[in-house]
Write a protein that holds these residues in place. Structure first.
Motif, PDB file in Angstrom:
ATOM      1  N   ARG A  16      74.655   9.913 -93.026  1.00 56.15           N
ATOM      2  CA  ARG A  16      74.939   8.521 -93.362  1.00 56.15           C
ATOM      3  C   ARG A  16      76.103   7.994 -92.514  1.00 56.15           C
ATOM      4  NH1 ARG A  16      74.031   5.028 -97.761  1.00 56.15           N
ATOM      5  NH2 ARG A  16      75.692   3.475 -98.013  1.00 56.15           N
ATOM      6  N   ARG A  17      77.108   8.835 -92.323  1.00 53.05           N
ATOM      7  CA  ARG A  17      78.246   8.405 -91.509  1.00 53.05           C
ATOM      8  C   ARG A  17      77.835   8.211 -90.059  1.00 53.05           C
ATOM      9  NH1 ARG A  17      84.230  11.312 -91.274  1.00 53.05           N
ATOM     10  NH2 ARG A  17      85.250   9.677 -90.031  1.00 53.05           N
ATOM     11  N   ILE A  18      76.992   9.112 -89.530  1.00 53.49           N
ATOM     12  CA  ILE A  18      76.505   8.965 -88.159  1.00 53.49           C
ATOM     13  C   ILE A  18      75.734   7.657 -88.007  1.00 53.49           C
ATOM     14  CG2 ILE A  18      74.838   9.883 -86.474  1.00 53.49           C
ATOM     15  CD1 ILE A  18      75.641  12.703 -87.501  1.00 53.49           C
ATOM     16  N   ALA A  19      74.840   7.376 -88.949  1.00 51.63           N
ATOM     17  CA  ALA A  19      74.058   6.147 -88.885  1.00 51.63           C
ATOM     18  C   ALA A  19      74.955   4.917 -88.962  1.00 51.63           C
ATOM     19  CB  ALA A  19      73.027   6.124 -90.011  1.00 51.63           C
ATOM     20  N   ALA A  62      66.068   3.906 -96.743  1.00 50.32           N
ATOM     21  CA  ALA A  62      64.800   3.669 -97.430  1.00 50.32           C
ATOM     22  C   ALA A  62      63.634   3.910 -96.473  1.00 50.32           C
ATOM     23  CB  ALA A  62      64.757   2.243 -97.982  1.00 50.32           C
ATOM     24  N   ALA A  63      63.774   3.471 -95.220  1.00 53.65           N
ATOM     25  CA  ALA A  63      62.729   3.690 -94.217  1.00 53.65           C
ATOM     26  C   ALA A  63      62.565   5.172 -93.909  1.00 53.65           C
ATOM     27  CB  ALA A  63      63.042   2.914 -92.941  1.00 53.65           C
ATOM     28  N   LEU A  64      63.677   5.920 -93.912  1.00 56.51           N
ATOM     29  CA  LEU A  64      63.587   7.366 -93.706  1.00 56.51           C
ATOM     30  C   LEU A  64      62.803   8.025 -94.833  1.00 56.51           C
ATOM     31  CD1 LEU A  64      67.186   8.337 -92.508  1.00 56.51           C
ATOM     32  CD2 LEU A  64      65.081   8.460 -91.169  1.00 56.51           C
ATOM     33  N   GLY A  65      63.059   7.601 -96.077  1.00 50.22           N
ATOM     34  CA  GLY A  65      62.310   8.147 -97.206  1.00 50.22           C
ATOM     35  C   GLY A  65      60.831   7.831 -97.112  1.00 50.22           C
ATOM     36  N   ILE A  66      60.512   6.602 -96.747  1.00 51.05           N
ATOM     37  CA  ILE A  66      59.107   6.235 -96.550  1.00 51.05           C
ATOM     38  C   ILE A  66      58.519   7.038 -95.394  1.00 51.05           C
ATOM     39  CG2 ILE A  66      57.561   4.337 -95.902  1.00 51.05           C
ATOM     40  CD1 ILE A  66      59.552   2.451 -97.335  1.00 51.05           C
ATOM     41  N   TYR A 102      64.349   2.415 -86.910  1.00 53.72           N
ATOM     42  CA  TYR A 102      64.731   3.302 -85.812  1.00 53.72           C
ATOM     43  C   TYR A 102      65.538   4.469 -86.369  1.00 53.72           C
ATOM     44  CZ  TYR A 102      66.254   4.853 -81.213  1.00 53.72           C
ATOM     45  OH  TYR A 102      66.475   5.618 -80.086  1.00 53.72           O
ATOM     46  N   LEU A 103      65.569   5.594 -85.650  1.00 55.80           N
ATOM     47  CA  LEU A 103      66.205   6.810 -86.155  1.00 55.80           C
ATOM     48  C   LEU A 103      67.707   6.789 -85.868  1.00 55.80           C
ATOM     49  CD1 LEU A 103      65.266   9.402 -87.641  1.00 55.80           C
ATOM     50  CD2 LEU A 103      65.297  10.534 -85.404  1.00 55.80           C
ATOM     51  N   TRP A 104      68.450   6.066 -86.683  1.00 60.32           N
ATOM     52  CA  TRP A 104      69.886   5.924 -86.469  1.00 60.32           C
ATOM     53  C   TRP A 104      70.682   7.150 -86.883  1.00 60.32           C
ATOM     54  CZ3 TRP A 104      70.825   2.253 -83.262  1.00 60.32           C
ATOM     55  CH2 TRP A 104      70.052   1.085 -83.264  1.00 60.32           C
ATOM     56  N   VAL A 105      70.097   8.086 -87.597  1.00 58.33           N
ATOM     57  CA  VAL A 105      70.841   9.277 -88.015  1.00 58.33           C
ATOM     58  C   VAL A 105      71.012  10.286 -86.882  1.00 58.33           C
ATOM     59  CG1 VAL A 105      70.246   9.087 -90.468  1.00 58.33           C
ATOM     60  CG2 VAL A 105      68.723  10.329 -88.914  1.00 58.33           C
TER      61      VAL A 105
END
Length: 323
Positions: A71-74, A99-103, A303-306
């Motif tokens: 979460r901090r990285i994102a 939420a998008a990551l969970g989906i 997008y993959l912000w993590v």
């Protein structure tokens, strides 16, 4: 018809591996959580689409509470890439991203195990003729995209148009790696190719095949250059230019996007990049980043912000992420 647990049990298959990939060590205790997760994914794949969105969104928000480092990285990435947003707007974007990551977990399950009958009504593919025109050249195609939360499902939709090899990096967990390879190959109808397998990649292009590739992750300075990405000097792989130069393959970008509500997905296949490669590897790499940025902005939460995209820094630049 009421969707019941009894119905679910009847239609969910048992997770299996092809015998030539199976190893007895996969039955040891260390792999039990993976078996459980794979079984849950097959259940996830058959749930109604509206359930997948609702449960996946809530699961992602829950994950954001325990995955504090990611979460901090994102949050750092979003602050760097969207300085024009207020702190409140970025906080909302961060929540929507998780939420998008969970989906995305449900989308991966659907990509691997949902039948075409279920998925056909969810996807709208635009620009299929662009891919066909590039394939007709007979020199192969680089299917260029980015690391979106819809990555696996977007690739599944592309297989309806064209079989392809997926260029990828191996997963550390051997069981997950075996299942991932199996399902990707089963859907794409061609075996995945390791990114370091240059000979295999060039052979595929000589045979006129398509190869899936996403060059937007940080793998260090080797074979990379620093070019802007959302205005940030970013260590970016130059393999797209290298492969296109060596093979003559066309570079066809495509971008998947989950639409609002229950509207499903849109997959935009763009025309092959003209005058690519240009002879200037830095200009080519900057062009790809600009193209990615344009499409990320259409649905930035997907997008993959993590990922630590800005981990490798230019000389004498300060570290961005905490240790």
């Amino acid at each position: 018809m009421l969707f019941t647990i009894t119905t679910l049990v009847k239609i969910v298959p048992i997770v299996t591996l092809p015998t030539h990939w199976f190893h007895w060590r996969f039955l040891t205790l260390r792999y039990w959580p993976i078996w459980l997760g794979l079984g849950l994914m097959q259940i996830m794949a058959v749930l109604p689409f509206r359930w997948q969105l609702a449960i996946g969104g809530q699961a992602g928000r829950w994950i954001s509470r325990i995955a504090r480092r990611r979460r901090r990285i994102a949050a750092i990435n979003l602050a760097l890439c969207f300085p024009e947003l207020t702190a409140t707007q970025r906080a909302a974007l961060l929540e929507n991203h998780f939420a998008a990551l969970g989906i995305g977990l449900f989308e991966t399950a659907m990509a691997w195990w949902a039948p075409d009958k279920k998925l056909r009504g969810l996807a709208r593919i635009e620009g299929a003729e662009n891919l066909q025109q590039a394939m007709d050249r007979g020199k192969g195609v680089i299917l260029l995209t980015g690391h979106f939360t819809t990555l696996e499902l977007g690739a599944r939709f592309i297989t309806w148009q064209q079989p392809f090899h997926a260029m990828y990096r191996s997963h550390k967990n051997l069981l997950y790696e075996a299942v991932m390879r199996r399902e990707r190959e089963r859907r794409s109808r061609l075996p995945p190719l390791a990114h370091e397998n240059l000979r295999g990649l060039l052979r595929a292009f000589r045979q006129g095949r398509a190869v899936w590739y996403a060059p937007d992750q940080n793998h260090g300075i080797r074979n990379s250059v620093f070019v802007p990405f959302f205005g940030v000097p970013t260590c970016t792989l130059t393999a797209t230019t290298r492969l296109a130069t060596l093979s003559g393959a066309a570079v066809v970008p495509y971008f998947p996007r989950r639409l609002a509500g229950n509207a499903g997905y849109e997959i935009a296949i763009l025309p092959a990049l003209d005058h690519f490669p240009s002879g200037d590897v830095v200009a080519d790499t900057r062009r790809i980043n600009e193209l990615l940025e344009h499409h990320i902005r259409q649905a930035p939460e997907q997008y993959l912000w993590v990922h630590r995209r800005f981990k490798t820094r230019p000389p004498d630049s300060p570290r961005i992420y905490p240790l």
